[in-house]
Scaffold this motif. Structure first.
Motif, short mmCIF file in Angstrom:
data_model
loop_
_atom_site.label_atom_id
_atom_site.label_comp_id
_atom_site.label_asym_id
_atom_site.label_seq_id
_atom_site.Cartn_x
_atom_site.Cartn_y
_atom_site.Cartn_z
N LEU A 228 -8.55 -8.03 3.78
CA LEU A 228 -9.16 -8.54 2.53
C LEU A 228 -10.60 -8.98 2.80
N LEU A 229 -10.81 -9.71 3.90
CA LEU A 229 -12.16 -10.19 4.24
C LEU A 229 -13.09 -9.00 4.55
N ASP A 230 -12.60 -8.08 5.37
CA ASP A 230 -13.43 -6.93 5.77
C ASP A 230 -13.80 -6.07 4.57
N GLN A 231 -12.81 -5.79 3.71
CA GLN A 231 -13.08 -4.94 2.54
C GLN A 231 -14.07 -5.62 1.59
N THR A 232 -13.89 -6.94 1.39
CA THR A 232 -14.77 -7.66 0.48
C THR A 232 -16.21 -7.60 1.00
N ALA A 233 -16.38 -7.84 2.31
CA ALA A 233 -17.72 -7.79 2.92
C ALA A 233 -18.30 -6.38 2.79
N ALA A 234 -17.46 -5.37 3.02
CA ALA A 234 -17.94 -3.98 2.93
C ALA A 234 -18.43 -3.67 1.52
N VAL A 235 -17.63 -4.04 0.52
CA VAL A 235 -18.01 -3.75 -0.87
C VAL A 235 -19.32 -4.47 -1.22
N LEU A 236 -19.44 -5.73 -0.77
CA LEU A 236 -20.67 -6.50 -1.07
C LEU A 236 -21.90 -5.89 -0.38
N ARG A 237 -21.66 -5.18 0.73
CA ARG A 237 -22.78 -4.49 1.41
C ARG A 237 -23.06 -3.14 0.76
N GLY A 238 -22.25 -2.79 -0.25
CA GLY A 238 -22.43 -1.51 -0.92
C GLY A 238 -21.74 -0.37 -0.19
N GLU A 239 -20.81 -0.76 0.75
CA GLU A 239 -20.10 0.29 1.50
C GLU A 239 -18.72 0.51 0.92
N LYS A 240 -18.03 1.54 1.42
CA LYS A 240 -16.70 1.87 0.96
C LYS A 240 -15.68 0.94 1.64
N ALA A 241 -14.70 0.45 0.90
CA ALA A 241 -13.66 -0.40 1.51
C ALA A 241 -12.68 0.47 2.27
N GLU A 242 -12.41 0.08 3.52
CA GLU A 242 -11.49 0.89 4.32
C GLU A 242 -10.07 0.33 4.24
N VAL A 243 -9.11 1.17 3.82
CA VAL A 243 -7.72 0.73 3.71
C VAL A 243 -7.00 1.02 5.02
N LYS A 244 -6.49 -0.06 5.68
CA LYS A 244 -5.80 0.13 6.97
C LYS A 244 -4.33 -0.25 6.87
N VAL A 245 -4.03 -1.53 6.54
CA VAL A 245 -2.62 -1.96 6.54
C VAL A 245 -2.05 -2.16 5.14
N MET A 246 -2.90 -2.30 4.12
CA MET A 246 -2.41 -2.51 2.75
C MET A 246 -2.11 -1.16 2.10
N ALA A 247 -1.36 -1.20 0.99
CA ALA A 247 -1.02 0.04 0.29
C ALA A 247 -2.22 0.63 -0.44
N GLN A 248 -3.15 -0.22 -0.84
CA GLN A 248 -4.31 0.19 -1.64
C GLN A 248 -5.48 -0.70 -1.25
N GLN A 249 -6.66 -0.37 -1.83
CA GLN A 249 -7.80 -1.30 -1.68
C GLN A 249 -7.41 -2.63 -2.34
N ILE A 250 -7.65 -3.73 -1.64
CA ILE A 250 -7.33 -5.06 -2.18
C ILE A 250 -8.58 -5.79 -2.67
N ALA A 251 -9.75 -5.49 -2.08
CA ALA A 251 -10.98 -6.17 -2.53
C ALA A 251 -11.31 -5.72 -3.95
N PHE A 252 -11.53 -6.67 -4.84
CA PHE A 252 -11.88 -6.40 -6.24
C PHE A 252 -10.85 -5.51 -6.93
N ASN A 253 -9.59 -5.70 -6.56
CA ASN A 253 -8.51 -4.88 -7.13
C ASN A 253 -7.21 -5.66 -7.04
N ILE A 254 -6.20 -5.26 -7.81
CA ILE A 254 -4.84 -5.75 -7.62
C ILE A 254 -3.94 -4.52 -7.67
N PHE A 255 -2.74 -4.61 -7.06
CA PHE A 255 -1.83 -3.45 -7.19
C PHE A 255 -0.36 -3.89 -7.20
N PRO A 256 0.42 -3.25 -8.09
CA PRO A 256 1.84 -3.62 -8.26
C PRO A 256 2.73 -2.89 -7.27
N HIS A 257 2.50 -3.11 -6.00
CA HIS A 257 3.22 -2.35 -4.97
C HIS A 257 3.29 -3.19 -3.70
#
Ligand code: A2P
Length: 336
Positions: free
Chosen positions: A170-199
């Motif tokens: 969550l921390l890494d993806q949030t920082a990546a998005v704020l830097r204008g980079e793509k969020a990398e999904v590693k252990v979660m089912a979906q992108q979690i930064a600036f998103n929610i998911f019913p899974h």
């Protein structure tokens, strides 16, 4: 310290394990000795307990010799693999995973609800699912007063439910998005930064996830209420460590919000947080680090013609009441 116990924390380097150690320390649990266990990756690492540095050891089948109580928080497969060795050594296993929760020979315990079940153990006591524990500690006192017939829950679950790697993601993806980079999904089912998911957890044949079915089945077992009708939608949200839940309850008898408030004001493990005019209601940011589950936004369900329905909102620390605290409270029952 006549009743002091020899304790092992299995998964001591994980998100829940670390909270277990801190909870043991804060609650002054009577400890004769403590062993910190994790995978070979962490063997040799040092962790602090009561100001003392303790070396993490690799978990093996021989680890439970000279241990009275082992608190397990290293995932279901580790629990399954090491349960026989633990029980054989005469050590009581308090297991945070879902591996044994629905086993009829294993008590599933929330000390505020069914402490007596803990004493029926045959070597293993299960700690409930985090969302279930947070909900049940609030719903049970209302159920005891007016009997809950049906419960519909929607959850807002923090990253901590996926362990330390999910919190980091969550921390890494949030920082990546704020830097204008793509969020990398590693252990979660979906992108979690600036998103929610019913899974959360895996999907079952009935269309529910395993996480949602834990809420259904574990609640019935803990409350000894096999007839209670329960439905749940579990959603992951970008919060670090406290879960929230919107609950709709249908009772056998009429109940007003005032009655519910007066019941919850006295309920163990619950803090009433219900003054919306003054912007007081449960929020994960306030529940973080607290032992009590926050309950508020209590109102009569206006979709009904009678007064047998209530809506409420709860927030509770997933790593504490949802995991480590409840496990330590079970261990405290064994000491008494
Ligand atoms: P390690 O740090 O050595 O991998 P989290 O839920 O935060 O991911 O933490 C999981 C915990 O379970 C960690 O302490 C981890 O140790 C431990 N663990 C995972 N797999 C094993 C295993 N096979 N044997 C022992 N401990 C394990």
């Amino acid at each position: 310290m006549g009743n002091a116990k020899r304790i092992a924390v299995v998964g001591a380097t994980g998100a829940v394990g670390i909270e277990m150690m801190e909870t043991l320390e804060k609650r002054n649990f009577p400890i004769a000795s403590i062993k910190l266990l994790a995978s070979s990756r962490s063997a040799g690492k040092k962790l602090k307990f009561k100001g003392e540095e303790i070396t993490v050891e690799e978990l093996t089948e021989a680890s439970f010799k000279d241990v009275d109580i082992a608190l397990f928080a290293a995932g279901g497969s580790t629990s399954e693999k090491f349960a026989p060795a633990c029980v054989k050594a005469g050590c009581v296993m308090i297991d945070n995973s879902s591996a044994f929760r629905m086993d009829e020979n294993v008590p599933l315990v929330i000390p505020e609800i069914n402490p007596e079940d803990a004493f029926k153990h045959k070597g293993i006591i299960a700690n409930p699912n985090c969302t279930t524990a947070i909900m049940a500690v609030v719903v049970y006192p209302l159920h005891k007063a007016k009997k809950v017939r049906r419960l519909v829950a929607s959850t807002y679950q923090a990253a901590s439910g996926g362990g330390a790697p999910a919190m980091q993601e969550l921390l890494d993806q949030t920082a990546a998005v704020l830097r204008g980079e793509k969020a990398e999904v590693k252990v979660m089912a979906q992108q979690i930064a600036f998103n929610i998911f019913p899974h959360i957890d895996v999907f079952q044949e009935n269309g529910y996830t395993k996480e949602e079915m834990k809420m259904v089945n574990e609640t019935r077992k803990i409350m000894h209420a096999p007839e209670m009708k329960i439905s749940c939608t579990s959603v992951r949200i970008p919060v670090l460590r406290a879960h929230s839940e919107s609950l709709n309850l249908e009772f056998e008898e009429e109940i007003t919000p005032e009655e519910a408030r007066s019941i919850l004001a006295k309920a163990p493990g619950v803090r009433l947080c219900d003054d919306p005019e003054n912007k007081i209601y449960p929020m994960p940011i306030d529940a973080t680090g607290k032992y009590d589950v926050l309950a508020g936004r209590i109102r009569q369900d206006i979709s009904r013609d009678d007064k047998k329905g209530l809506d409420l909102f709860v927030s509770g620390d997933q790593l504490l009441k949802g995991a480590a605290l409840n496990a330590v409270q079970i261990a405290e029952l064994l000491v008494k």
